[in-house]
Design a protein around this motif. Structure first.
Motif, short mmCIF file in Angstrom:
data_model
loop_
_atom_site.label_atom_id
_atom_site.label_comp_id
_atom_site.label_asym_id
_atom_site.label_seq_id
_atom_site.Cartn_x
_atom_site.Cartn_y
_atom_site.Cartn_z
N GLY A 6 11.05 63.79 -8.18
CA GLY A 6 11.15 63.68 -6.73
C GLY A 6 10.50 64.82 -5.62
N ASP A 7 11.12 64.91 -4.54
CA ASP A 7 10.66 65.94 -3.70
C ASP A 7 11.54 67.05 -3.62
OD1 ASP A 7 12.70 65.24 -2.07
OD2 ASP A 7 11.86 64.73 -0.41
N GLY A 8 12.63 67.17 -4.36
CA GLY A 8 13.46 68.43 -4.53
C GLY A 8 14.50 68.43 -3.38
N GLU A 9 14.53 67.60 -2.54
CA GLU A 9 15.33 67.97 -1.38
C GLU A 9 16.72 67.33 -1.46
OE1 GLU A 9 13.40 68.27 2.51
OE2 GLU A 9 11.76 67.27 1.54
N ALA A 10 17.65 67.73 -0.81
CA ALA A 10 19.23 67.43 -1.07
C ALA A 10 19.25 66.19 -0.25
CB ALA A 10 20.04 68.48 -0.80
N GLY A 11 18.87 66.22 1.05
CA GLY A 11 19.01 65.06 2.02
C GLY A 11 20.51 64.90 1.98
N GLY A 12 20.86 63.74 1.85
CA GLY A 12 22.44 63.56 2.20
C GLY A 12 23.16 63.53 0.79
N ARG A 13 22.55 63.84 -0.42
CA ARG A 13 22.92 63.74 -1.71
C ARG A 13 23.65 64.98 -2.37
NH1 ARG A 13 17.81 61.65 -4.50
NH2 ARG A 13 16.94 63.35 -3.24
N GLY A 14 23.62 66.02 -1.51
CA GLY A 14 24.05 67.29 -2.14
C GLY A 14 23.32 68.17 -2.90
N VAL A 15 23.69 68.85 -3.82
CA VAL A 15 22.77 69.58 -4.70
C VAL A 15 22.49 69.04 -6.01
CG1 VAL A 15 22.61 71.87 -5.92
CG2 VAL A 15 23.11 71.76 -3.39
N ASP A 16 21.53 68.86 -6.53
CA ASP A 16 21.46 68.49 -8.00
C ASP A 16 20.48 69.46 -8.79
OD1 ASP A 16 18.65 67.93 -7.60
OD2 ASP A 16 19.02 65.74 -6.93
N VAL A 17 20.40 69.15 -10.06
CA VAL A 17 19.69 70.04 -11.09
C VAL A 17 18.26 70.58 -10.62
CG1 VAL A 17 18.67 68.09 -12.57
CG2 VAL A 17 19.38 70.59 -13.61
N ARG A 18 17.56 69.48 -9.72
CA ARG A 18 16.32 69.95 -9.09
C ARG A 18 16.36 71.31 -8.42
NH1 ARG A 18 14.91 64.71 -6.37
NH2 ARG A 18 16.89 64.89 -5.95
N HIS A 19 17.53 71.48 -7.71
CA HIS A 19 17.44 72.70 -6.51
C HIS A 19 17.68 73.92 -7.51
CE1 HIS A 19 18.50 69.22 -4.30
NE2 HIS A 19 18.29 69.84 -3.25
N LEU A 20 18.59 73.79 -8.68
CA LEU A 20 18.94 74.88 -9.52
C LEU A 20 17.55 75.26 -10.03
CD1 LEU A 20 22.22 74.00 -11.06
CD2 LEU A 20 21.63 75.17 -8.68
N ARG A 21 17.06 74.39 -10.87
CA ARG A 21 15.59 74.78 -11.28
C ARG A 21 14.48 75.60 -10.46
NH1 ARG A 21 15.84 72.16 -16.29
NH2 ARG A 21 16.48 69.97 -16.48
N ALA A 22 14.54 74.81 -9.23
CA ALA A 22 13.57 75.60 -8.22
C ALA A 22 13.92 76.92 -7.99
CB ALA A 22 13.47 74.46 -6.94
N PHE A 23 15.17 77.06 -7.67
CA PHE A 23 15.83 78.59 -7.51
C PHE A 23 15.58 79.41 -8.50
CE2 PHE A 23 19.29 81.36 -8.51
CZ PHE A 23 19.07 82.45 -7.29
N LEU A 24 15.72 78.92 -9.99
CA LEU A 24 15.60 79.49 -11.01
C LEU A 24 14.17 80.12 -11.16
CD1 LEU A 24 18.10 78.10 -13.63
CD2 LEU A 24 18.13 80.44 -12.65
N ALA A 25 13.19 79.05 -10.77
CA ALA A 25 11.91 79.47 -11.03
C ALA A 25 11.23 80.44 -10.00
CB ALA A 25 11.13 77.95 -10.90
N ILE A 26 11.85 80.28 -8.92
CA ILE A 26 11.59 81.50 -7.76
C ILE A 26 12.17 82.82 -8.41
CG2 ILE A 26 12.04 82.09 -5.36
CD1 ILE A 26 12.08 79.03 -4.68
N ALA A 27 13.21 82.51 -8.70
CA ALA A 27 13.90 84.04 -9.39
C ALA A 27 13.10 84.73 -10.37
CB ALA A 27 15.36 83.70 -9.74
N ASP A 28 12.55 83.83 -11.54
CA ASP A 28 11.89 84.37 -12.39
C ASP A 28 10.19 84.71 -11.96
OD1 ASP A 28 13.91 84.10 -14.22
OD2 ASP A 28 13.06 82.10 -15.28
N GLU A 29 9.60 84.08 -11.12
CA GLU A 29 8.38 84.27 -10.68
C GLU A 29 8.21 85.26 -9.67
OE1 GLU A 29 5.59 83.20 -12.33
OE2 GLU A 29 7.03 81.80 -13.77
N GLY A 30 9.13 85.30 -8.77
CA GLY A 30 9.04 86.28 -7.55
C GLY A 30 8.08 85.73 -6.63
#
Length: 299
Positions: A6-30
């Motif tokens: 998808g587009d990775g945004e939460a909208g009204g659905r709260g947080v899902d695994v895409r948000h966690l993957r995006a955060f972990l990728a940012i944390a790893d890549e800096g």
């Protein structure tokens, strides 16, 4: 949790695994740009995904004040929880093809000393589905407090808050002197022998300070560097002498540097450190294997 890109945004659905993957990728890549490339998403989408996650949690996870993104204290704590959640999710939905979740082991210099190769080889044999990645990071905690690694091999006392350490072994200290200098002629040296020289200090990740010498017999001059490579170069160039653990002689040999036993210096503790809290599920196995390998060579 949703698995679609998808587009990775939460909208009204709260947080899902895409948000966690995006955060972990940012944390790893800096970097949001590199994280987006890794996830095959656009940079704006990844940025919005991170912002949505932070809004949901009510905390800032990433410090955007510098060109190289860094995790905040809250981000460091959340990283382990996010990684555990993603790992559990992947295992639950893809148990036949488990994703390989690397265990990142940091060190600033000399790694596990003479036990480095046995540790890596034995781990690979016993845990082939969990790669053990050895990362050298020039930082007093080898990237552990910044969330760049899951555990770290550290030397000397560590007083960083939020860390748990275990003593694995101690190693003798050695003097490092220019190979063509007069101090290299001796079979061993003392702290007093070095006091007449400038002392090269690695002030970023090293453990040696002037406190190693008695107050009345400290070296009069110091040369400061930021990593082991520059430390060796300065000593080889005759700018001063250095003090390190015995493993340095084997792990960082240099043609211009001679290592000699340092008779009157206290031994250097080698520690396995981790953050106090949830972490990589393979950490207990790493601790157990490190103890086992050290025990094989101890009387």
């Amino acid at each position: 949790m949703s698995t679609g890109q998808g587009d990775g945004e939460a909208g009204g659905r709260g947080v899902d695994v895409r948000h966690l993957r995006a955060f972990l990728a940012i944390a790893d890549e800096g970097s949001v740009t590199r994280a987006a490339a890794r996830l095959r998403l656009s940079q704006p989408v990844v940025s919005r995904t991170l912002a949505s996650l932070e809004k949901h949690l009510g905390v800032r996870l990433v410090d955007r004040s510098t060109h190289h993104l860094a995790l905040t204290a809250e981000g460091v704590l959340f990283r382990d929880k996010a990684a555990a959640a993603v790992g559990a999710f992947d295992e639950a939905v893809d148990s036949g093809r488990l994703r390989h979740w690397p265990l990142r082991l940091g060190h600033a210099w000399s790694a596990f000393g003479p036990y480095t190769t046995p540790l890596l080889r034995t781990w690979q044999q016993r845990h082939p589905l969990t790669p053990l990645e050895l990362r050298r990071i020039d930082d007093r905690t080898a990237g552990l407090t910044r969330g760049e690694v899951d555990a770290a091999l550290l030397r000397g006392p560590v007083d960083a808050p939020g860390l748990v350490t275990e003593l694995l072994f101690t190693e003798d200290r050695v003097a490092a002197v220019a190979a063509d200098g007069p101090l290299a002629a001796g079979r061993s040296l003392s702290l007093a022998d070095l006091a007449g020289e400038a002392v090269v200090l690695n002030t970023v990740s090293g453990t040696t300070t002037l406190d190693l010498w008695p107050p009345h017999a400290r070296p009069a001059a110091t040369v400061t560097v930021a990593n082991t490579d520059d430390w060796l170069t300065a000593i080889a160039a005759g700018r001063g002498a250095g003090v390190s653990g015995a493993s340095t002689a084997d792990m960082h040999p240099h043609a211009g540097v001679a290592f000699r036993p340092l008779d009157d210096a206290p031994p250097l503790p080698v520690l396995l450190a981790r953050r106090d809290g949830p972490g990589h599920p393979a950490l207990p196995r790493l601790v157990s294997l490190a103890r086992e390998i050290v025990g094989r060579s101890r009387p």
